[in-house]
Motif scaffolding. Structure first.
Motif, PDB file in Angstrom:
ATOM      1  N   MET A   1       0.850  -1.186   0.000  1.00  0.00           N
ATOM      2  CA  MET A   1       0.000   0.000   0.000  1.00  0.00           C
ATOM      3  C   MET A   1       0.892   1.245   0.000  1.00  0.00           C
ATOM      4  O   MET A   1       1.510   1.580   1.015  1.00  0.00           O
ATOM      5  CB  MET A   1      -0.949  -0.008   1.197  1.00  0.00           C
ATOM      6  N   LEU A   2       0.981   1.884  -1.159  1.00  0.00           N
ATOM      7  CA  LEU A   2       1.829   3.063  -1.294  1.00  0.00           C
ATOM      8  C   LEU A   2       1.084   4.296  -0.815  1.00  0.00           C
ATOM      9  O   LEU A   2      -0.124   4.442  -1.024  1.00  0.00           O
ATOM     10  CB  LEU A   2       2.274   3.238  -2.745  1.00  0.00           C
ATOM     11  N   ASN A   3       1.813   5.187  -0.173  1.00  0.00           N
ATOM     12  CA  ASN A   3       1.223   6.386   0.415  1.00  0.00           C
ATOM     13  C   ASN A   3       1.131   7.525  -0.593  1.00  0.00           C
ATOM     14  O   ASN A   3       1.412   7.351  -1.787  1.00  0.00           O
ATOM     15  CB  ASN A   3       2.040   6.802   1.638  1.00  0.00           C
ATOM     16  N   GLY A   4       0.740   8.708  -0.110  1.00  0.00           N
ATOM     17  CA  GLY A   4       0.560   9.866  -0.971  1.00  0.00           C
ATOM     18  C   GLY A   4       1.853  10.608  -1.242  1.00  0.00           C
ATOM     19  O   GLY A   4       2.952  10.053  -1.140  1.00  0.00           O
ATOM     20  N   LEU A   5       1.729  11.896  -1.559  1.00  0.00           N
ATOM     21  CA  LEU A   5       2.848  12.695  -2.056  1.00  0.00           C
ATOM     22  C   LEU A   5       4.046  12.703  -1.125  1.00  0.00           C
ATOM     23  O   LEU A   5       5.192  12.659  -1.592  1.00  0.00           O
ATOM     24  CB  LEU A   5       2.374  14.141  -2.301  1.00  0.00           C
ATOM     25  N   ASP A   6       3.819  12.737   0.200  1.00  0.00           N
ATOM     26  CA  ASP A   6       4.958  12.821   1.121  1.00  0.00           C
ATOM     27  C   ASP A   6       5.554  11.452   1.453  1.00  0.00           C
ATOM     28  O   ASP A   6       6.436  11.345   2.307  1.00  0.00           O
ATOM     29  CB  ASP A   6       4.591  13.585   2.388  1.00  0.00           C
ATOM     30  N   GLY A   7       5.079  10.403   0.780  1.00  0.00           N
ATOM     31  CA  GLY A   7       5.654   9.078   0.980  1.00  0.00           C
ATOM     32  C   GLY A   7       5.386   8.489   2.351  1.00  0.00           C
ATOM     33  O   GLY A   7       6.043   7.519   2.753  1.00  0.00           O
ATOM     34  N   GLY A   8       4.425   9.075   3.081  1.00  0.00           N
ATOM     35  CA  GLY A   8       4.133   8.565   4.414  1.00  0.00           C
ATOM     36  C   GLY A   8       5.016   9.141   5.493  1.00  0.00           C
ATOM     37  O   GLY A   8       4.880   8.788   6.677  1.00  0.00           O
ATOM     38  N   GLU A   9       5.909  10.052   5.117  1.00  0.00           N
ATOM     39  CA  GLU A   9       6.779  10.682   6.118  1.00  0.00           C
ATOM     40  C   GLU A   9       6.020  11.744   6.906  1.00  0.00           C
ATOM     41  O   GLU A   9       6.422  12.116   8.009  1.00  0.00           O
ATOM     42  CB  GLU A   9       7.996  11.300   5.444  1.00  0.00           C
ATOM     43  N   GLY A  10       4.931  12.273   6.320  1.00  0.00           N
ATOM     44  CA  GLY A  10       4.083  13.243   7.007  1.00  0.00           C
ATOM     45  C   GLY A  10       2.723  12.640   7.263  1.00  0.00           C
ATOM     46  O   GLY A  10       2.601  11.547   7.807  1.00  0.00           O
ATOM     47  N   THR A  11       1.679  13.356   6.844  1.00  0.00           N
ATOM     48  CA  THR A  11       0.319  12.901   7.124  1.00  0.00           C
ATOM     49  C   THR A  11      -0.373  12.288   5.917  1.00  0.00           C
ATOM     50  O   THR A  11      -1.514  11.835   6.034  1.00  0.00           O
ATOM     51  CB  THR A  11      -0.536  14.079   7.628  1.00  0.00           C
ATOM     52  N   ALA A  12       0.287  12.275   4.756  1.00  0.00           N
ATOM     53  CA  ALA A  12      -0.338  11.725   3.543  1.00  0.00           C
ATOM     54  C   ALA A  12      -0.147  10.208   3.490  1.00  0.00           C
ATOM     55  O   ALA A  12       0.492   9.669   2.582  1.00  0.00           O
ATOM     56  CB  ALA A  12       0.236  12.385   2.293  1.00  0.00           C
ATOM     57  N   SER A  13      -0.703   9.525   4.486  1.00  0.00           N
ATOM     58  CA  SER A  13      -0.509   8.078   4.580  1.00  0.00           C
ATOM     59  C   SER A  13      -1.822   7.394   4.889  1.00  0.00           C
ATOM     60  O   SER A  13      -2.747   7.974   5.473  1.00  0.00           O
ATOM     61  CB  SER A  13       0.515   7.736   5.667  1.00  0.00           C
ATOM     62  N   TRP A  14      -1.907   6.133   4.506  1.00  0.00           N
ATOM     63  CA  TRP A  14      -3.074   5.315   4.825  1.00  0.00           C
ATOM     64  C   TRP A  14      -3.290   5.260   6.336  1.00  0.00           C
ATOM     65  O   TRP A  14      -4.420   5.312   6.819  1.00  0.00           O
ATOM     66  CB  TRP A  14      -2.893   3.908   4.281  1.00  0.00           C
ATOM     67  N   LYS A  15      -2.191   5.159   7.069  1.00  0.00           N
ATOM     68  CA  LYS A  15      -2.291   5.036   8.521  1.00  0.00           C
ATOM     69  C   LYS A  15      -2.851   6.302   9.162  1.00  0.00           C
ATOM     70  O   LYS A  15      -3.696   6.233  10.067  1.00  0.00           O
ATOM     71  CB  LYS A  15      -0.910   4.726   9.108  1.00  0.00           C
ATOM     72  N   ALA A  16      -2.413   7.458   8.693  1.00  0.00           N
ATOM     73  CA  ALA A  16      -2.812   8.719   9.316  1.00  0.00           C
ATOM     74  C   ALA A  16      -4.201   9.178   8.889  1.00  0.00           C
ATOM     75  O   ALA A  16      -4.909   9.824   9.662  1.00  0.00           O
ATOM     76  CB  ALA A  16      -1.785   9.807   8.995  1.00  0.00           C
ATOM     77  N   GLN A  17      -4.596   8.851   7.668  1.00  0.00           N
ATOM     78  CA  GLN A  17      -5.797   9.442   7.098  1.00  0.00           C
ATOM     79  C   GLN A  17      -7.006   8.503   7.029  1.00  0.00           C
ATOM     80  O   GLN A  17      -8.118   8.965   6.750  1.00  0.00           O
ATOM     81  CB  GLN A  17      -5.493   9.950   5.679  1.00  0.00           C
ATOM     82  N   THR A  18      -6.795   7.215   7.254  1.00  0.00           N
ATOM     83  CA  THR A  18      -7.895   6.264   7.084  1.00  0.00           C
ATOM     84  C   THR A  18      -7.888   5.207   8.203  1.00  0.00           C
ATOM     85  O   THR A  18      -6.980   5.176   9.037  1.00  0.00           O
ATOM     86  CB  THR A  18      -7.769   5.513   5.737  1.00  0.00           C
ATOM     87  N   LYS A  19      -8.886   4.350   8.162  1.00  0.00           N
ATOM     88  CA  LYS A  19      -8.948   3.183   9.050  1.00  0.00           C
ATOM     89  C   LYS A  19      -8.674   1.902   8.273  1.00  0.00           C
ATOM     90  O   LYS A  19      -9.097   0.814   8.665  1.00  0.00           O
ATOM     91  CB  LYS A  19     -10.324   3.119   9.723  1.00  0.00           C
ATOM     92  N   ALA A  20      -7.921   2.058   7.182  1.00  0.00           N
ATOM     93  CA  ALA A  20      -7.652   0.919   6.300  1.00  0.00           C
ATOM     94  C   ALA A  20      -6.937  -0.212   7.029  1.00  0.00           C
ATOM     95  O   ALA A  20      -7.250  -1.395   6.818  1.00  0.00           O
ATOM     96  CB  ALA A  20      -6.832   1.375   5.104  1.00  0.00           C
ATOM     97  N   LEU A  21      -5.977   0.114   7.884  1.00  0.00           N
ATOM     98  CA  LEU A  21      -5.230  -0.941   8.576  1.00  0.00           C
ATOM     99  C   LEU A  21      -6.136  -1.706   9.527  1.00  0.00           C
ATOM    100  O   LEU A  21      -6.012  -2.937   9.664  1.00  0.00           O
ATOM    101  CB  LEU A  21      -4.042  -0.334   9.317  1.00  0.00           C
TER     102      LEU A  21
END
Length: 339
Positions: free
Chosen positions: A84-104
């Motif tokens: 599962m690839l993250n957004g523009l910041d590569g998951g180093e910031g808040t553009a991540s599945w973990k930070a933005q969703t309940k996918a995990l």
């Protein structure tokens, strides 16, 4: 010929032979003393419940890459890998599945390793021609297609079957990666990713993300606008390489609903919220055009794929989380799981 001349010639010849031998020894010595290439490897594993935090050395990038893994519901049995690839910041910031969703949380009851690479800000997870002064060395295509897969299989004792999902910029990347290594990922899901990058509109989309927002320079990625590397990495142009891969592709129309408006306004009150809403509408509408072009290309090649064009929707996370749920049957099929 005089004896003295013969002696001089003999001496010169002997000196030349000796010098050559000396240089040869020096060159051999230099070669022997060169440091061997350090192979790619998992350098550390930190276990935190069902989450494993891996450090993986990439020889291509000469650095350690963080890779988080949510282990399957039954860790005693082999499981496939869902990347599962993250957004523009590569998951180093808040553009991540973990930070933005309940996918995990949603995937927690499934027999799958959820692979979450961390890093790659603005890189499009591709191999750049040369290092970038801001974004550094980027050889993500090599890392994802050659270095990381066997290390994951060995470390996680996985089944060797993989699926791949990405959104926005990484929605482009997952198609590129699938074309770069056909068969590595049996199923691929792309949510709101612009599938064309070689034409002027597609190039502007990449430059907006990589240059305007991430601070890099696409000259170091693919070169000038007329460089053949843009076409070589364009998913629409190279769509034939997607044959045999199970595909799910989704995008929205760019038309907002009230939840979209509230999200953007609440995230950045004042004029900024309105500007962000307008950008979310424009970007998704443009992505929708890219997605339609990919569909037309695949249809012309008689390559099957599942497309979801929603009549509303802007460029943000709730739509991508919903798309993950909708695409799960296809992702699961590629991994050999029942949906």
């Amino acid at each position: 010929m005089k004896l003295s001349q013969l002696c001089n010639r003999t001496a010169l010849r002997a000196s030349a032979v000796a010098l050559t031998a000396l240089l040869g020894v020096g060159m051999v010595g230099e070669t022997a003393s060169a440091d061997p290439v350090k192979p790619s490897a998992v350098t550390s594993v930190t276990k935190q419940g069902r989450t494993w935090h891996l450090k993986v050395y990439s020889a291509a990038m000469n650095t350690d890459i963080a890779v988080d893994v949510q282990r399957p519901v039954d860790e005693s049995a082999p499981a496939p890998n869902l990347w599962m690839l993250n957004g523009l910041d590569g998951g180093e910031g808040t553009a991540s599945w973990k930070a933005q969703t309940k996918a995990l949380d949603w995937l927690a009851d499934k027999q799958v390793n959820v692979i979450q690479p961390i890093g790659g800000l603005g890189s499009y997870y591709t191999d750049w021609q040369k290092p970038d002064p801001v974004l550094g060395v980027n050889k993500w295509k090599t890392f994802f297609t050659e270095e990381l897969p066997p290390l994951l299989d060995e470390t996680l004792h996985s089944t060797g079957r993989n699926a791949l999902a990405g959104l926005s910029t990484s929605g482009t990347s997952v198609l590129q990666l699938a074309e770069a290594k056909p068969g590595l990922w049996k199923s691929v899901a792309a949510y709101s990713g612009c599938a064309q990058i070689a034409d002027p509109m597609g190039q502007q989309f990449v430059k907006l993300a990589t240059e305007t927002w991430a601070g890099g320079n696409t000259q170091n990625m693919y070169g000038p606008s007329n460089s053949p590397l843009w076409a070589e990495n364009d998913p629409v142009i190279n769509a034939e390489k997607l044959r045999g891969t199970l595909l799910y592709v989704s995008s929205g129309s760019g038309i907002p609903v009230m939840d979209d408006v509230e999200y953007y306004v609440d995230s950045a009150p004042g004029p900024t919220g309105g500007v962000n809403l307008a950008l979310g509408m424009i970007i998704e509408a443009a992505v929708n055009g890219c997605t339609a072009n990919l569909k037309n290309r695949l249809d012309s090649l008689s390559i099957p794929a599942t497309f979801q064009f929603t009549p509303v929707g802007t460029h943000y996370w709730p739509y991508w989380e919903e798309a993950l749920h909708n695409s799960w049957p296809i992702l699961a099929q590629g991994m050999g799981l029942t949906a």
